[in-house]
Design an enzyme around this catalytic site. Sequence first.
Site, PDB file in Angstrom:
ATOM      1  N   GLU A  48      -0.319  -3.284  18.603  1.00 19.22           N
ATOM      2  CA  GLU A  48      -1.696  -3.005  19.169  1.00 19.22           C
ATOM      3  C   GLU A  48      -2.646  -3.798  18.047  1.00 19.22           C
ATOM      4  OE1 GLU A  48      -2.520   0.293  21.254  1.00 19.22           O
ATOM      5  OE2 GLU A  48      -1.098  -0.182  22.748  1.00 19.22           O
ATOM      6  N   GLU A  98       5.480  -0.304  25.350  1.00 20.80           N
ATOM      7  CA  GLU A  98       5.052   0.953  25.373  1.00 20.80           C
ATOM      8  C   GLU A  98       4.711   1.078  26.847  1.00 20.80           C
ATOM      9  OE1 GLU A  98       1.899   2.655  23.071  1.00 20.80           O
ATOM     10  OE2 GLU A  98       3.010   1.765  21.240  1.00 20.80           O
TER      11      GLU A  98
HETATM   12  C1  GBH Z   1      -1.048   3.360  22.296  1.00 24.85           C
HETATM   13  O1  GBH Z   1      -2.185   2.971  22.540  1.00 24.85           O
HETATM   14  C2  GBH Z   1      -0.611   3.388  20.844  1.00 24.85           C
HETATM   15  O2  GBH Z   1       0.279   2.341  20.574  1.00 24.85           O
HETATM   16  C3  GBH Z   1       0.179   4.755  20.783  1.00 24.85           C
HETATM   17  O3  GBH Z   1       0.301   4.840  19.390  1.00 24.85           O
HETATM   18  C4  GBH Z   1      -0.465   6.059  21.646  1.00 24.85           C
HETATM   19  O4  GBH Z   1      -0.114   7.208  21.373  1.00 24.85           O
HETATM   20  C5  GBH Z   1      -0.299   5.723  22.877  1.00 24.85           C
HETATM   21  O5  GBH Z   1      -0.947   4.139  23.168  1.00 24.85           O
HETATM   22  C6  GBH Z   1      -1.150   6.787  23.721  1.00 24.85           C
HETATM   23  O6  GBH Z   1      -2.471   6.527  23.761  1.00 24.85           O
HETATM   24  O7  GBH Z   1     -11.162   3.211  27.318  1.00 24.85           O
HETATM   25  O8  GBH Z   1     -10.144   4.746  29.027  1.00 24.85           O
HETATM   26  O9  GBH Z   1     -10.418   2.451  29.757  1.00 24.85           O
HETATM   27  C7  GBH Z   1      -3.157   2.874  23.676  1.00 24.85           C
HETATM   28  C8  GBH Z   1      -4.305   2.310  23.662  1.00 24.85           C
HETATM   29  C9  GBH Z   1      -6.525   1.435  24.275  1.00 24.85           C
HETATM   30  C10 GBH Z   1      -4.788   2.456  25.925  1.00 24.85           C
HETATM   31  C11 GBH Z   1      -7.415   1.800  25.239  1.00 24.85           C
HETATM   32  C12 GBH Z   1      -6.097   2.556  27.010  1.00 24.85           C
HETATM   33  C13 GBH Z   1      -8.450   1.825  27.639  1.00 24.85           C
HETATM   34  C14 GBH Z   1      -8.444   3.144  28.061  1.00 24.85           C
HETATM   35  N1  GBH Z   1      -5.201   2.459  24.490  1.00 24.85           N
HETATM   36  N2  GBH Z   1      -7.171   2.131  26.725  1.00 24.85           N
HETATM   37  S1  GBH Z   1     -10.201   3.466  28.775  1.00 24.85           S
END
Ligand code: GBH
Length: 493
Positions: free
Chosen positions: A207, A396
């Site tokens: 990411e 993921e």
């Molecule tokens: C991943 O990131 C990671 O790779 C991992 O390490 C982590 O544990 C896992 O997901 C769970 O979180 O702002 O409410 O609209 C996730 C990245 C970026 C996913 C922001 C959700 C928007 C949610 N995230 N995204 S919101």
Amino acid sequence: MNRRQFLNYSAAFAAMTAFSRYSIAAERYYTQPEAGVPEVDIAGARFPEHFLFGTATASYQVEGAWKADGKGESIWDHFAHTQGKIKGGDTGDTACDTYHRYKEDVAIMKQLNQKSCRFSVAWTRIQPTGTGAVNQKGLDFYSRFVDEMLAAGIRPMCTVFHWDLPQALEDQGGWPNRDVYNKFADYSAILAKSLGDRVETWAIFNEPFIFTSLGYGTGVHAPGKKDINLFLKAAHTVNLAQGEAFRAMKAASPRAKVGTAFSMSPGAPATDSAADKAAAERYHAINNIFFLDTALKGKYPDPFEGNQRPFETMGLRPDDEKIMRAPLDWIGINYYNRHIVADAGQGGEPLTHLTEYMPTVGPITYNGWEVWPRGLYDIVMRISKEYNRPIIEITENGCAYSDAPLPDDANKVPDARRIEFYKGHLAELARAIKDGADVRGYHAWSLLDNFEWAEGYSQRFGMTYVDFRDLKRTVKDSGHWYGRVAASGKLEV
Ligand code: GBH
């Protein structure tokens, strides 16, 4: 079980457990309207014969042992040890202690018929300060871990960088410092050279958009900097690093299959207006492909409005397109949720002038994310079409729910909502495969409940429950279910 049956089942389940801690997010679940949630064909879903069912974890989130065997300090060690940065003052000092319990973890994967394990390497175990001599003991840990997977018939998928930059490099400016790209390529070559005889599938980054924007733009993640210009500089160094690492790894291990795990979220325009449609395209350009087009096309997509393209701030040099360009062997997609995007005139996000929000039509997980399986289909199909049917891995996909062992049966963790989440997403993935996408594997996030970054241990994404007092692992119902899916290739099991 269809959705209505599941809701009935869940209601009964909730009544049964109404006063216990694992029904905590249930209420919002049932109150979600069913109208507007597309039907998903769960019973009919099928997967290709050699499809790889797996799980994913990341070094800082599970390993613990933060200074064992010569490991150096990372930005996440530093950040978590800074007061006020992590919910509850949690740290990854011990986490799941996978550093010492990896055999137990691989045994769980084997028990669940897993065929792929995505894990990441802590750069600070290999090079404690980010440059120079190799710390053999750190390397040996990953070597043992990989051997254990191979002996269990599990493909190791290695992520080179899942956010834990050496603090020593941060002290020299971190990712916004262009010099870091060559150091990262050296580190990636060390890994390919020493593990490449057994590891074939590599993700360079996890990411890139998330760790550059949250780490340097909003400051929610390590190193906690809040400066849009630092985000832009960091993004460019990471793009250079991706291309350089790709070549360095191929040179060290010619049979390496190298890609990156990108965070991707489909963004639908809020209305049919031309302005909102254009905003949704800008959203896609910055959020989904800002680190993909640079590799595959050698140039940045254009999420920027009008003539305010910040390439000067980013430090783009004339020959950089050659450095960034790399024909990735596969594209990794991390999918969690969808967004609705609107044009914001001269307001909204800096540079892109859009606003985005996550709808709440589908059920809501413990941490407030909407469950929207169709978004996985949508983003996989878009990438498949626009990049000419590349090899795709779902690196993921998962959800947080707080279900815990039953008070009177410590070996049972009934997490029906998680099973329903995975059923929906896997069914939509099977549909994408049927419609032509070349998807080779799927990795549930996560094998274990673990350190959820700024949220500490408050959010449980695991198919295995971890009691963080004694680190006991208990496979949840979803884990047992996923094990049957992996064995049969069917979802109604
Ligand atoms: C991943 O990131 C990671 O790779 C991992 O390490 C982590 O544990 C896992 O997901 C769970 O979180 O702002 O409410 O609209 C996730 C990245 C970026 C996913 C922001 C959700 C928007 C949610 N995230 N995204 S919101």
